[in-house]
Design an enzyme around this catalytic site. Sequence first.
Site, PDB file in Angstrom:
ATOM      1  N   GLU A 124       0.899  97.503  23.091  1.00  0.00           N
ATOM      2  CA  GLU A 124       2.038  97.929  23.441  1.00  0.00           C
ATOM      3  C   GLU A 124       2.770  96.849  24.865  1.00  0.00           C
ATOM      4  OE1 GLU A 124       2.099 102.880  23.068  1.00  0.00           O
ATOM      5  OE2 GLU A 124       1.166 102.020  24.804  1.00  0.00           O
ATOM      6  N   HIS A 242      11.456 105.059  30.525  1.00  0.00           N
ATOM      7  CA  HIS A 242      10.882 104.346  29.124  1.00  0.00           C
ATOM      8  C   HIS A 242      12.306 104.023  28.518  1.00  0.00           C
ATOM      9  CE1 HIS A 242       9.301 104.117  25.040  1.00  0.00           C
ATOM     10  NE2 HIS A 242       7.997 104.446  25.646  1.00  0.00           N
ATOM     11  N   ARG A 288       7.992  97.545  30.812  1.00  0.00           N
ATOM     12  CA  ARG A 288       9.167  98.511  30.609  1.00  0.00           C
ATOM     13  C   ARG A 288      10.370  98.486  31.410  1.00  0.00           C
ATOM     14  NH1 ARG A 288       5.588 103.905  29.304  1.00  0.00           N
ATOM     15  NH2 ARG A 288       4.886 102.818  27.576  1.00  0.00           N
ATOM     16  N   HIS A 349      10.412 108.900  32.351  1.00  0.00           N
ATOM     17  CA  HIS A 349       9.399 109.005  31.629  1.00  0.00           C
ATOM     18  C   HIS A 349       7.899 109.273  32.460  1.00  0.00           C
ATOM     19  CE1 HIS A 349       7.000 108.175  27.961  1.00  0.00           C
ATOM     20  NE2 HIS A 349       5.886 107.453  28.789  1.00  0.00           N
ATOM     21  N   ARG A 384       3.560 101.195  35.696  1.00  0.00           N
ATOM     22  CA  ARG A 384       2.390 101.649  34.906  1.00  0.00           C
ATOM     23  C   ARG A 384       2.289 100.904  33.884  1.00  0.00           C
ATOM     24  NH1 ARG A 384       1.496 105.332  30.878  1.00  0.00           N
ATOM     25  NH2 ARG A 384       3.693 105.958  31.020  1.00  0.00           N
TER      26      ARG A 384
HETATM   27  C1  SIN Z   1       4.771 105.374  24.332  1.00  0.00           C
HETATM   28  O1  SIN Z   1       4.264 105.749  23.301  1.00  0.00           O
HETATM   29  O2  SIN Z   1       5.768 104.735  24.255  1.00  0.00           O
HETATM   30  C2  SIN Z   1       4.229 105.924  25.587  1.00  0.00           C
HETATM   31  C3  SIN Z   1       3.157 105.478  25.993  1.00  0.00           C
HETATM   32  C4  SIN Z   1       3.047 105.493  27.366  1.00  0.00           C
HETATM   33  O3  SIN Z   1       3.797 106.103  28.321  1.00  0.00           O
HETATM   34  O4  SIN Z   1       2.144 105.263  28.052  1.00  0.00           O
END
Ligand code: SIN
Length: 535
Positions: A124, A242, A288, A349, A384
Amino acid sequence: MSELRAIEERGREAIQADFLVVGSGIAGLWTAIRLAEQGSVALVTKDHLVESSTFYAQGGIAVALYPEDSPEQHLADTLIAGAGLCDEPAVEVLTREGPRLIERLVAMGAQFDMAGDRFALTREAAHRSNRILHADGDATGREVESCLADRARTVERIHPYERLFVQELLLREDRTCAGVLARDLVRGRDVLIRARATVIATGGIGEVYGVTTNPPVTTGDGIAAAFRAGAAVQDLEFVQFHPTALSLPDAPRFLISEAARGEGAVLRNNAGERFMPCYHPDAELAPRDIVSRAIWQEMADTGQDHVLIDFTGLDRERVARRFPTIAARCLEYGKDITRDLVPVAPAAHYLMGGIATDLHGRTTLPGLYACGECASCGIHGANRLASNSLLDGIVYGDRCAEAMFGESEHADGPLFGRSPFDAGCLGPPDLRPRVHCVAWRDVGIIRSAASLEAARRDASEWLARPPVAEGDIEVGNMALVTFLMASAALARTESRGAHYREDYPEPQDPAWRKHIVLQRGLDTGLRLTYAAVSN
Ligand code: SIN
């Protein structure tokens, strides 16, 4: 004690336990399961046991499990994402203790996706390695929450109380926390719960914004109750938006996991152009806050309320296998992710700040602990790192339990509290949409002194209203959280991580490398102080 009211115990239903856990997401359940090793546990939740943000988490759990990765690299990535505001010792604990506790979670029965005899790991944003565990493709939270809730239900010493809404914390004469006063939402009466030690694990605040990937239970109740009782809260200006929540009329803001971009999905504007490479060298995998603001900019430039996420360049079978929940949900709204571009937009989020704690979950009120999203020990800094939150829940839930074992019994004595009604807690039902609108518009992705002052003015006016009969029991907490977030965001005259001030656009003023701590003054005043960031 003059500003606190005495709590009349006679005539109220009472529950006594060694330990009290408020909230039943990953942090609350983990803490309850550990606490039951040494005593009875009252596990209180305002909805059903599994209804929490954890249940809806998709991406996974970040953890350095294999030799090609390391806790040190995980630490380094977390510090970079946190934009200078992470407390390094807190992150060090998270990344070092994480692997051992993940093994324990697996031993409890949680099943993660495998690639041969190893866990399948994905990537990610802002992670330099593939280190995200996932379950059933994109249903990691559901697997973890169900596993822990099933376990909690079978532990004899855990007594779950569903549909019990915590209204205020109970304080003894020496201001130690003695438990809570809660409202039984089914039977419509108050319940006193006394315990040796209490932990708040009530999750985040997404519902304050209305536009959110979180379930509606996320109204900041634990943060509001702790603040009212006198506990310090910190970093409340840092709210993560998010970048990619489903954005279709009449559809909920369903999360389209960042793992989708980790696996190669790209973002396009309404002209069909891929825009993220123009904003950041890591393109769709930039932090993000950068992706969210880039989308915001593209939406403003094109006059649209969404951009598009494009999975069509990826192998169709793999997409279907890897993202079954997202695929099914989008199909309900007429979008086949393997063929169609899907409209997405940012949504609230995750709250990086919360009730201030030390590295064992101790708050500034003796006897009161906090863990999970409602707590802040400095792990997440100003932004985060993706998938660190589920790990936070188990690592710091575990440490809370260890510390709570050491709390001794207190003699019964008079109880005091600070009623939510002194903050207009029972608001008129039509206040909720107004809170949503003000939080989203004025304390949202892009802020300014003018917007934040307006939000503070609105929230102060809501808090001054007298409670109404049959009012909305959560909306006073939402109003208080809005007021606190706006106050912290107004004080921070810089842009850092998820906090972006259009009147202070230059990133990260070194003089601002400190936490903003808010505490209630003796009457209703707000006391703002600063805490150094630990290296
Ligand atoms: C996501 O699946 O994008 C969320 C994961 C997260 O917020 O840690």
